[in-house]
Write an enzyme that holds these catalytic residues in place. Structure first.
Site, PDB file in Angstrom:
ATOM      1  N   SER A 180      -2.217   8.189   2.240  1.00 28.19           N
ATOM      2  CA  SER A 180      -1.245   9.282   2.194  1.00 28.19           C
ATOM      3  C   SER A 180      -1.364  10.149   3.444  1.00 28.19           C
ATOM      4  CB  SER A 180      -1.426  10.091   0.906  1.00 28.19           C
ATOM      5  OG  SER A 180      -0.333  10.944   0.681  1.00 28.19           O
ATOM      6  N   ASP A 286       6.794   4.470  -5.244  1.00 25.60           N
ATOM      7  CA  ASP A 286       6.385   5.612  -4.434  1.00 25.60           C
ATOM      8  C   ASP A 286       7.624   6.383  -3.990  1.00 25.60           C
ATOM      9  OD1 ASP A 286       5.245   7.414  -2.690  1.00 25.60           O
ATOM     10  OD2 ASP A 286       4.280   5.907  -1.428  1.00 25.60           O
ATOM     11  N   HIS A 316       2.574   5.999  -5.971  1.00 21.77           N
ATOM     12  CA  HIS A 316       1.820   6.531  -4.838  1.00 21.77           C
ATOM     13  C   HIS A 316       0.337   6.635  -5.194  1.00 21.77           C
ATOM     14  CE1 HIS A 316       1.612   8.675  -1.004  1.00 21.77           C
ATOM     15  NE2 HIS A 316       0.773   9.507  -1.570  1.00 21.77           N
TER      16      HIS A 316
END
Length: 348
Positions: A180, A286, A316
């Site tokens: 991320s 995601d 995610h």
């Protein structure tokens, strides 16, 4: 709510002035910013970091160290035990955690559990490095800390360094990975590596590849997957917008170069050589799926060495919420194959 230590930081918010003790930004109670700029942080880990996550692995040794004393930045180092090694020296995976540049730590139980399994199954030394968080330290501080960690790693290759790491790590086979926000850091380190001076100053450390796990990018224009994201899910569009408000320089929009690789003021990636290949991983569920796919496809159209892999039906950061799952094992297998392909490419 537990007692939260307070520090002072400017929020950069454009809203009307609030009372000094009023909460102007709140990220699920773990990070709150008051009207006078005071930042309150919870010392507790989130609920998705349960104590049931494994804290050890039978074939992995680990320890923690401070790599930047002035800023108290820590690294957790993981290495497969000598009995389980097939080679004297192992590739090194430098890993940067996620959290929207505002939350997260290399000490969180989910990050720790993932790195344990990554070291064991990828057969690599894993270095899970912390970095300074926003809003106390806005971007590009996190990227600067990432570059600083690579310089620290270079220093560990000297004869006077701690032998615990040096006896297992092949400093000529280093890979930068990130989840991320950490994937965003990996992107920017890859772009910075374009400068010959940046590469030469790291020797004998040689970065052979970059792994971007569901990278946290942004932009003013909404993508379809962002616009379709349900507001009731934990990782929703409003949350990510709050992360950007707190992480970017005051007054910046989501098209700032730190957020949007293709923003109006971002470097021309067509002219960036990309000395090492990139593996970009995206989840089918995601919210940032479309943005990440667009990133990889644009690089590929420019002739850059990029591979895009999508995990259909996965949200995610699934590998952190389910570090012991079969899908996480598949992801680690993918990373292992990428490492081998980069080594073969370097030796060709």
């Amino acid at each position: 709510m537990p007692t939260m230590p307070a520090v002072s930081a400017a929020t950069g918010a454009s809203s009307p002035p609030a009372a000094a003790n009023a909460v102007v930004e709140d990220i699920y109670g773990f990070l709150r910013v008051l009207g006078d700029g005071t930042v309150l942080r919870s010392p507790e880990e989130p609920a998705f970091c349960p104590a049931s996550f494994p804290s050890s692995h039978p074939s992995v040794q680990w320890k923690e160290a401070v790599y930047d004393k002035p800023n108290n930045l820590r690294v957790r180092m993981y290495k497969p035990s000598a009995a389980g090694r097939t080679r004297e020296k192992l590739p090194v995976l430098v890993h940067f955690h996620g959290g929207g540049f505002c939350l997260g730590s290399c000490t969180w139980a989910n990050v720790h559990a993932f790195c344990l399994r990554l070291a064991a199954e990828a057969g690599a030394v894993v270095l899970s490095a912390g970095y300074r968080l926003a809003p106390e330290h806005r971007l590009p501080t996190a990227v600067d800390d990432g570059a600083g960690f690579l310089r620290w790693l270079r220093d560990q290759s000297s004869a006077a360094a701690d032998g615990w790491l040096a006896e297992a790590a092949d400093f000529g086979r280093v890979f930068v990975t990130g989840d991320s926000a950490g994937g965003n850091i990996a992107h920017h380190l890859a772009v910075r590596a374009e400068a010959d001076a940046d590469v030469d100053v790291l020797r004998p450390v040689t970065v052979r590849g970059y792994v971007l796990l569901m990278p946290f990018f942004g932009g003013v224009r909404r993508t379809r997957s962002e616009a379709k994201c349900p507001a009731e899910v934990l990782l929703n569009l409003d949350l990510f917008d709050r992360f950007w408000r707190l992480a970017l320089p005051p007054g910046a929009t989501r098209d700032h170069p730190a957020a949007n690789p293709f923003g109006p003021d971002s470097p021309d990636l067509g002219s960036v050589h990309f000395r090492a290949p990139l593996l970009v991983v995206v989840g089918g569920l995601d919210m940032m799926r479309d943005r990440t796919v667009d990133y990889a496809q644009r690089l590929a159209a420019m002739g850059k060495p990029v591979e895009l892999v999508e995990f259909a039906g996965k949200p995610h950061g699934f590998y952190l919420h389910e570090p012991g799952s079969e899908a996480t094992g598949e992801l680690i297998g993918l990373v292992s194959r990428f490492l081998r392909s980069c080594e073969a490419r370097a030796g060709a």
